[in-house]
Each structure stands twice: as structure tokens, then as C-alpha cells.
Design a protein around this motif. Sequence first.
Motif, short mmCIF file in Angstrom:
data_model
loop_
_atom_site.label_atom_id
_atom_site.label_comp_id
_atom_site.label_asym_id
_atom_site.label_seq_id
_atom_site.Cartn_x
_atom_site.Cartn_y
_atom_site.Cartn_z
N ASP A 1 -11.08 16.81 30.12
CA ASP A 1 -10.12 17.42 31.05
C ASP A 1 -8.68 17.24 30.60
O ASP A 1 -7.87 18.16 30.70
CB ASP A 1 -10.29 16.82 32.45
N ILE A 2 -8.33 16.03 30.09
CA ILE A 2 -6.92 15.74 29.79
C ILE A 2 -6.72 15.15 28.40
O ILE A 2 -5.59 14.86 28.01
CB ILE A 2 -6.29 14.81 30.85
N GLY A 3 -7.79 14.93 27.63
CA GLY A 3 -7.69 14.29 26.33
C GLY A 3 -8.16 12.84 26.40
O GLY A 3 -8.38 12.29 27.48
N ASP A 4 -8.31 12.22 25.23
CA ASP A 4 -8.95 10.90 25.14
C ASP A 4 -7.94 9.79 24.87
O ASP A 4 -6.83 10.03 24.38
CB ASP A 4 -10.00 10.91 24.02
N ASN A 5 -8.37 8.55 25.20
CA ASN A 5 -7.52 7.37 24.98
C ASN A 5 -7.23 7.17 23.50
O ASN A 5 -8.11 7.34 22.65
CB ASN A 5 -8.22 6.09 25.46
N PRO A 6 -6.02 6.72 23.16
CA PRO A 6 -5.80 6.19 21.81
C PRO A 6 -6.56 4.89 21.65
O PRO A 6 -6.84 4.19 22.63
CB PRO A 6 -4.28 5.96 21.77
N THR A 7 -6.93 4.55 20.43
CA THR A 7 -7.69 3.33 20.17
C THR A 7 -6.94 2.45 19.18
O THR A 7 -6.08 2.93 18.41
CB THR A 7 -9.08 3.64 19.60
N LEU A 8 -7.25 1.17 19.18
CA LEU A 8 -6.62 0.24 18.26
C LEU A 8 -7.31 0.22 16.91
O LEU A 8 -6.71 -0.17 15.90
CB LEU A 8 -6.62 -1.17 18.86
N THR A 9 -8.58 0.60 16.89
CA THR A 9 -9.35 0.63 15.64
C THR A 9 -10.11 1.94 15.57
O THR A 9 -10.34 2.60 16.58
CB THR A 9 -10.34 -0.54 15.56
#
Length: 280
Positions: free
Chosen positions: A79-87
Amino acid sequence: MSRFRLTQITDTHLGARFPEFVENFHRVSQHIDDNRPDLVINSGDVAFDGPDHPDDLDFAKALHDALPVDCRYIPGNHDIGDNPTLTGVQPAQPVSEANRQNFIAVFGEDRWQFDAAGWCVIGLNSLVMNTALACEAEQREWLAEQLSAAQGKPVALFIHKPLYKDAPDDAETAATSFRYVPMPARSDLLNMLDGMNLRLVACGHVHQRRDTTFRNVRHIWAPSSSFVIRSNAKQELIGVKEVGLVEYVFQPDGFEVRHVRAAGQINIDLFSVLEPSTAV
């Protein structure tokens, strides 16, 4: 109200170009019409591709507006895009404030709280976690206020992504991940919930039905209403790969859970609809 009936649907993935998913949604709609709960919650991925096809959001909202009972929504990564991740690999569609505002313009809100049958029920936008967007800090402050106001009431939390697989310190879920609420936001959320009368965490996202309990908190993974990913090589088996929905009955002294598959719902395989190269 001493008894509150709630139906959770999730991962409806609606878009006019996917009639198979729409047909499964109609089967779910008929089941809801037959049973008439007090409220329906869609726990995210309401649309198939909100970021790149905003008309999917409007199409999905129109279908939900035809439901015979009120519905509340929280956004998913589609719906709005995905979380950024650290790895690991960063998402192809990162969450953005513009996409969040598009969702809110159509569905009215991306987080909410209400009281019912002696419970505090909270819906959170898990996709803004780890983003450093202004709305992430705003949601955290808002959540702290809701938890403080709960004053010992049992809490039911609805989010799109599961918090973790089996336990917060699982090796698989200790690192950031596209499947679970990412670190370090997950640790912060768990710290906020620590000491609260948390009884239920209900989510979607994985397209697998799962029902587990950890330290007196029941974790319900609702199945997608639209499709499954049959191949275990493409998606590991964690729960039960089937479409369906979940029904809850909340009362002041507890709650009941019923795992349901609507009459006529079909276990459509995503890769029978999409070319493998476009599946996400």
C-alpha cells in the motif's frame, strides 16, 4: 458492550487487473454478510500495488465500501512501500510520506485506537518504523499516549508485519528482516509494550495462517484472502498455506479466536497469476 465480534481480513491485494483476487474477496464479503460482525479490520496490503498504481487503492476502497459493516484499515508494504533495513537488500519500493498520504486520503487513517468490551484495541502502521520520517516519531508519541490511557485494560495490537517468528531473541528474527517488524524499531516497540496487559498481536503479511503463544501473548497470523505461495522454495513453510480470515470475540474476561475459510475461497498460487520475475 460486553461482547465484541471482530473479523480480521488481510492481504487482499486488490486491483482491477487481478480478477482472481477480486473473486476471492467477494467470497470473503459474502461470509461477512452472512455473519455480520461488529467490525472488520483489514491489516494491510489492501491493494495490490498502491505505490506504483494509486488507482489500486481506490479500487480496493470501493470494494470494501460494499461490506455490510464498518471497516478499519492499516497499511501494508504493497500500500505505501516497505521498511528500510539495516542489513540485506533494500526494498524496491521504500515507504514514503507521499505514499502514506495517498493511503490516508483514500482510507482515512493509518493508525487508530478504540475501546470495546473492556479492551483497548490498537492498529499501528508498522511500515513507517525505521524510516526516520516525521510520522514515525509522531506515531510513537501517539502510541505512548494510548498505552498510558489503557490503564490496565487488556490490549489487542493489530499490525501488518509479525513482530517476530517464535520469540524476540530468535536468531532468525534478531536481525532486521523484510518479513518481521525490523530492528531496532522492534525492540523499541517491545519495550513500550513491556508491562502492559498485552494479550493479542494480530498481523498478516506472510500469507500463512499461524497461531502461537509466547509469554501469555497470543500471536495470530491471519491468512491472505487473495493468494498463497505454494512453492516452499520460493517461500519457506512457517504456518499453513491457505487463504481465509480470522474471527474474534472479545469479552472483558478474555477472547476467542476462530480460524475460517470462506465458502468458495480458492488457494490461488501467486505464480499462476504473475510471471515469476514480477512476483514480490
